[in-house]
Design a protein around this motif. Structure first.
Motif, PDB file in Angstrom:
ATOM      1  N   ALA A   1      13.481  -9.276  -5.882  1.00 18.18           N
ATOM      2  CA  ALA A   1      13.256  -9.382  -4.462  1.00 18.18           C
ATOM      3  C   ALA A   1      12.764  -8.114  -4.127  1.00 18.18           C
ATOM      4  O   ALA A   1      13.488  -7.193  -3.662  1.00 18.18           O
ATOM      5  CB  ALA A   1      14.971  -9.551  -3.687  1.00 18.18           C
ATOM      6  N   PRO A   2      11.354  -7.874  -4.400  1.00 17.69           N
ATOM      7  CA  PRO A   2      10.705  -6.885  -4.229  1.00 17.69           C
ATOM      8  C   PRO A   2      10.375  -6.502  -2.824  1.00 17.69           C
ATOM      9  O   PRO A   2      10.314  -5.010  -2.716  1.00 17.69           O
ATOM     10  CB  PRO A   2       9.247  -6.907  -4.959  1.00 17.69           C
ATOM     11  CG  PRO A   2       9.175  -8.352  -4.625  1.00 17.69           C
ATOM     12  CD  PRO A   2      10.594  -9.170  -4.596  1.00 17.69           C
ATOM     13  N   GLU A   3      10.654  -6.803  -1.865  1.00 13.63           N
ATOM     14  CA  GLU A   3      10.533  -6.570  -0.523  1.00 13.63           C
ATOM     15  C   GLU A   3      11.488  -7.081   0.358  1.00 13.63           C
ATOM     16  O   GLU A   3      11.472  -8.290   0.545  1.00 13.63           O
ATOM     17  CB  GLU A   3       9.084  -6.855   0.165  1.00 13.63           C
ATOM     18  CG  GLU A   3       8.098  -6.141  -0.739  1.00 13.63           C
ATOM     19  CD  GLU A   3       6.553  -6.407  -0.089  1.00 13.63           C
ATOM     20  OE1 GLU A   3       5.977  -5.353   0.472  1.00 13.63           O
ATOM     21  OE2 GLU A   3       6.197  -7.161  -0.307  1.00 13.63           O
TER      22      GLU A   3
ATOM     23  N   ALA B   1      14.838  -4.944  -7.383  1.00 12.79           N
ATOM     24  CA  ALA B   1      14.980  -4.882  -5.674  1.00 12.79           C
ATOM     25  C   ALA B   1      13.874  -3.866  -5.195  1.00 12.79           C
ATOM     26  O   ALA B   1      13.091  -3.007  -5.797  1.00 12.79           O
ATOM     27  CB  ALA B   1      16.199  -3.995  -5.289  1.00 12.79           C
ATOM     28  N   ASP B   2      13.572  -3.837  -3.892  1.00 14.87           N
ATOM     29  CA  ASP B   2      12.853  -2.825  -3.056  1.00 14.87           C
ATOM     30  C   ASP B   2      13.221  -1.671  -3.308  1.00 14.87           C
ATOM     31  O   ASP B   2      14.667  -1.426  -2.971  1.00 14.87           O
ATOM     32  CB  ASP B   2      13.032  -3.369  -1.600  1.00 14.87           C
ATOM     33  CG  ASP B   2      11.750  -2.845  -0.974  1.00 14.87           C
ATOM     34  OD1 ASP B   2      10.957  -1.949  -1.214  1.00 14.87           O
ATOM     35  OD2 ASP B   2      11.561  -3.298   0.197  1.00 14.87           O
ATOM     36  N   ALA B   3      12.496  -0.544  -3.471  1.00 15.92           N
ATOM     37  CA  ALA B   3      12.392   0.805  -3.331  1.00 15.92           C
ATOM     38  C   ALA B   3      11.531   1.390  -2.831  1.00 15.92           C
ATOM     39  O   ALA B   3      10.970   2.409  -3.086  1.00 15.92           O
ATOM     40  CB  ALA B   3      12.613   1.200  -4.755  1.00 15.92           C
ATOM     41  N   ALA B   4      10.577   0.959  -1.429  1.00 15.82           N
ATOM     42  CA  ALA B   4       9.765   1.493  -0.900  1.00 15.82           C
ATOM     43  C   ALA B   4      10.204   2.810  -0.376  1.00 15.82           C
ATOM     44  O   ALA B   4       9.538   3.882  -0.261  1.00 15.82           O
ATOM     45  CB  ALA B   4       9.172   0.451   0.159  1.00 15.82           C
ATOM     46  N   GLY B   5      11.558   2.883   0.326  1.00 14.61           N
ATOM     47  CA  GLY B   5      12.075   4.097   0.946  1.00 14.61           C
ATOM     48  C   GLY B   5      13.324   4.729   0.099  1.00 14.61           C
ATOM     49  O   GLY B   5      13.868   3.980  -0.726  1.00 14.61           O
ATOM     50  N   TRP B   6      13.302   6.101   0.156  1.00 14.39           N
ATOM     51  CA  TRP B   6      14.245   6.513  -0.908  1.00 14.39           C
ATOM     52  C   TRP B   6      15.688   6.708   0.178  1.00 14.39           C
ATOM     53  O   TRP B   6      16.652   5.842  -0.186  1.00 14.39           O
ATOM     54  CB  TRP B   6      13.818   7.964  -1.119  1.00 14.39           C
ATOM     55  CG  TRP B   6      15.160   8.823  -1.696  1.00 14.39           C
ATOM     56  CD1 TRP B   6      15.655   9.902  -1.289  1.00 14.39           C
ATOM     57  CD2 TRP B   6      16.081   8.451  -2.840  1.00 14.39           C
ATOM     58  NE1 TRP B   6      16.409  10.516  -1.894  1.00 14.39           N
ATOM     59  CE2 TRP B   6      16.836   9.713  -2.884  1.00 14.39           C
ATOM     60  CE3 TRP B   6      16.017   7.556  -3.885  1.00 14.39           C
ATOM     61  CZ2 TRP B   6      17.700   9.742  -3.895  1.00 14.39           C
ATOM     62  CZ3 TRP B   6      17.019   7.750  -4.772  1.00 14.39           C
ATOM     63  CH2 TRP B   6      17.699   8.707  -4.976  1.00 14.39           C
ATOM     64  N   ASP B   7      15.577   7.477   1.202  1.00 11.17           N
ATOM     65  CA  ASP B   7      17.011   7.872   1.812  1.00 11.17           C
ATOM     66  C   ASP B   7      17.036   7.391   3.438  1.00 11.17           C
ATOM     67  O   ASP B   7      17.930   7.358   3.933  1.00 11.17           O
ATOM     68  CB  ASP B   7      17.415   9.416   1.977  1.00 11.17           C
ATOM     69  CG  ASP B   7      16.286  10.246   2.430  1.00 11.17           C
ATOM     70  OD1 ASP B   7      15.153   9.632   2.752  1.00 11.17           O
ATOM     71  OD2 ASP B   7      16.613  11.185   2.544  1.00 11.17           O
ATOM     72  N   ARG B   8      15.966   6.661   3.579  1.00  9.39           N
ATOM     73  CA  ARG B   8      16.084   6.058   5.078  1.00  9.39           C
ATOM     74  C   ARG B   8      15.178   4.890   4.864  1.00  9.39           C
ATOM     75  O   ARG B   8      14.039   4.715   4.129  1.00  9.39           O
ATOM     76  CB  ARG B   8      15.607   7.041   6.075  1.00  9.39           C
ATOM     77  CG  ARG B   8      14.099   7.518   5.920  1.00  9.39           C
ATOM     78  CD  ARG B   8      13.829   8.527   6.819  1.00  9.39           C
ATOM     79  NE  ARG B   8      14.552   9.746   6.567  1.00  9.39           N
ATOM     80  CZ  ARG B   8      14.547  10.920   7.360  1.00  9.39           C
ATOM     81  NH1 ARG B   8      13.820  11.053   8.336  1.00  9.39           N
ATOM     82  NH2 ARG B   8      15.274  12.016   7.134  1.00  9.39           N
TER      83      ARG B   8
ATOM     84  N   GLY C   1      10.623  -5.687  11.391  1.00  5.98           N
ATOM     85  CA  GLY C   1      10.875  -5.674  10.116  1.00  5.98           C
ATOM     86  C   GLY C   1      10.724  -4.385   9.167  1.00  5.98           C
ATOM     87  O   GLY C   1      10.587  -3.306   9.955  1.00  5.98           O
ATOM     88  N   GLY C   2      10.654  -4.693   7.917  1.00  7.76           N
ATOM     89  CA  GLY C   2      10.057  -3.078   7.115  1.00  7.76           C
ATOM     90  C   GLY C   2      10.845  -3.234   5.699  1.00  7.76           C
ATOM     91  O   GLY C   2      11.007  -4.236   5.164  1.00  7.76           O
ATOM     92  N   HIS C   3      11.096  -2.256   5.328  1.00  8.98           N
ATOM     93  CA  HIS C   3      11.969  -1.935   3.950  1.00  8.98           C
ATOM     94  C   HIS C   3      13.180  -1.277   3.823  1.00  8.98           C
ATOM     95  O   HIS C   3      13.127  -0.268   4.503  1.00  8.98           O
ATOM     96  CB  HIS C   3      10.775  -1.207   2.826  1.00  8.98           C
ATOM     97  CG  HIS C   3       9.603  -1.869   2.599  1.00  8.98           C
ATOM     98  ND1 HIS C   3       9.033  -2.737   1.674  1.00  8.98           N
ATOM     99  CD2 HIS C   3       8.265  -1.711   3.509  1.00  8.98           C
ATOM    100  CE1 HIS C   3       8.034  -3.060   1.757  1.00  8.98           C
ATOM    101  NE2 HIS C   3       7.452  -2.535   2.814  1.00  8.98           N
TER     102      HIS C   3
ATOM    103  N   ALA D   1      12.221  -1.837  -8.254  1.00  6.42           N
ATOM    104  CA  ALA D   1      10.927  -2.327  -8.970  1.00  6.42           C
ATOM    105  C   ALA D   1       9.955  -2.422  -7.861  1.00  6.42           C
ATOM    106  O   ALA D   1       8.905  -3.048  -8.119  1.00  6.42           O
ATOM    107  CB  ALA D   1      11.128  -3.810  -9.671  1.00  6.42           C
ATOM    108  N   HIS D   2      10.035  -1.910  -6.853  1.00  7.06           N
ATOM    109  CA  HIS D   2       8.994  -1.773  -5.835  1.00  7.06           C
ATOM    110  C   HIS D   2       9.031  -0.371  -5.102  1.00  7.06           C
ATOM    111  O   HIS D   2       9.409  -0.120  -4.062  1.00  7.06           O
ATOM    112  CB  HIS D   2       9.150  -2.883  -4.637  1.00  7.06           C
ATOM    113  CG  HIS D   2       8.249  -2.972  -3.738  1.00  7.06           C
ATOM    114  ND1 HIS D   2       7.940  -2.373  -2.311  1.00  7.06           N
ATOM    115  CD2 HIS D   2       6.982  -3.673  -3.921  1.00  7.06           C
ATOM    116  CE1 HIS D   2       7.097  -2.581  -1.797  1.00  7.06           C
ATOM    117  NE2 HIS D   2       6.339  -3.536  -2.245  1.00  7.06           N
ATOM    118  N   ILE D   3       8.554   0.491  -5.998  1.00  6.03           N
ATOM    119  CA  ILE D   3       8.503   2.010  -5.898  1.00  6.03           C
ATOM    120  C   ILE D   3       7.577   2.698  -4.812  1.00  6.03           C
ATOM    121  O   ILE D   3       6.593   2.616  -5.122  1.00  6.03           O
ATOM    122  CB  ILE D   3       8.717   2.582  -7.071  1.00  6.03           C
ATOM    123  CG1 ILE D   3       9.944   2.251  -7.971  1.00  6.03           C
ATOM    124  CG2 ILE D   3       8.989   4.269  -6.826  1.00  6.03           C
ATOM    125  CD1 ILE D   3      10.020   2.676  -9.404  1.00  6.03           C
TER     126      ILE D   3
END
Length: 222
Positions: free
Chosen positions: A135-137, A153-160, A169-171, A192-194
């Motif tokens: 589930a990358p996004e 999993a998604d990791a586009a955003g760090w703390d927000r 929608g979004g990340h 896995a989606h940094i």
């Protein structure tokens, strides 16, 4: 029992300055299925800021040594990388799209995720004894991933979270995903989606409260 070897062919968000596009190669009993990824089928070199050089998912990993692909499954048929993915798939004599794949006791099934204004998906990889989620996004944590043995999993955003314009929608953020995955008893969580905020967190030495950063080329057994 059938075991599946999963290899991360990329861990980057779109236009990552460091990583290849997020992708996962699943292999078992002579079957090879690629989930997402990007790039071309010729293996054109690419280098990033501190990342490994190499081709896109097809050129760099999926067809290395002339090995074939049996399927190329994607999470979003309208993603920006789809023109590249379709060209690479055509070069291999196949079509990339949202689909299921089943062979030799392994099922790979697309399931919906909340991400943007059009349909998007993750994938559940099932064997007789274990389950993994790709589930990358996503904007909202996919409840169908509850209790899986392994989740990418998604990791586009760090703390927000990252919200798309227009509120469509979004990340989710790494910290959100880590808490939710732990609450839903995901056994092992791999980001896995940094995206760029998470790259900056990595460079500061930050680590999620639960889970681990994905590493390109690393294999995971299911």
């Amino acid at each position: 029992m059938t075991g599946v070897r999963l290899r991360l062919v990329g861990v980057g968000a779109m236009n990552s300055p460091r990583y290849r596009p997020a992708g996962l190669l699943a292999g078992w009993r002579g079957h090879r299925v690629l989930l997402d990824g990007g790039g071309d089928a010729t293996g054109g070199a690419r280098s990033g800021d501190g990342g490994a050089a190499g081709g896109g998912a097809a050129g760099g990993w999926a067809v290395r040594g002339g090995a074939r692909l049996d399927g190329w499954l994607v999470s979003d048929e309208r993603a920006e990388l789809m023109p590249r993915i379709r060209r690479a798939a055509r070069a291999l004599g196949m079509t990339a799209g949202v689909a299921a794949y089943e062979a030799e006791g392994v099922e790979i099934v697309p399931l919906p995720v909340t991400h943007t204004s059009h349909p998007t998906y993750g994938y559940l990889i099932r064997t007789e004894r274990a389950q993994a989620a790709w589930a990358p996004e996503f904007w909202a944590f996919p409840v169908w991933a509850a209790g899986v043995d392994l989740m990418f999993a998604d990791a586009a955003g760090w703390d927000r979270p990252i919200r798309f314009a227009g509120g469509v929608g979004g990340h989710a953020s790494v910290l959100q995903v880590a808490r939710r995955a732990r609450d839903l008893q995901v056994a092992r969580l791999v980001f896995a989606h940094i995206g760029r905020p998470s790259i900056r967190a990595i460079d500061r030495g930050e680590r999620p409260l639960f889970g681990e950063w994905g590493v390109e080329g690393r294999t995971y057994d299911l």
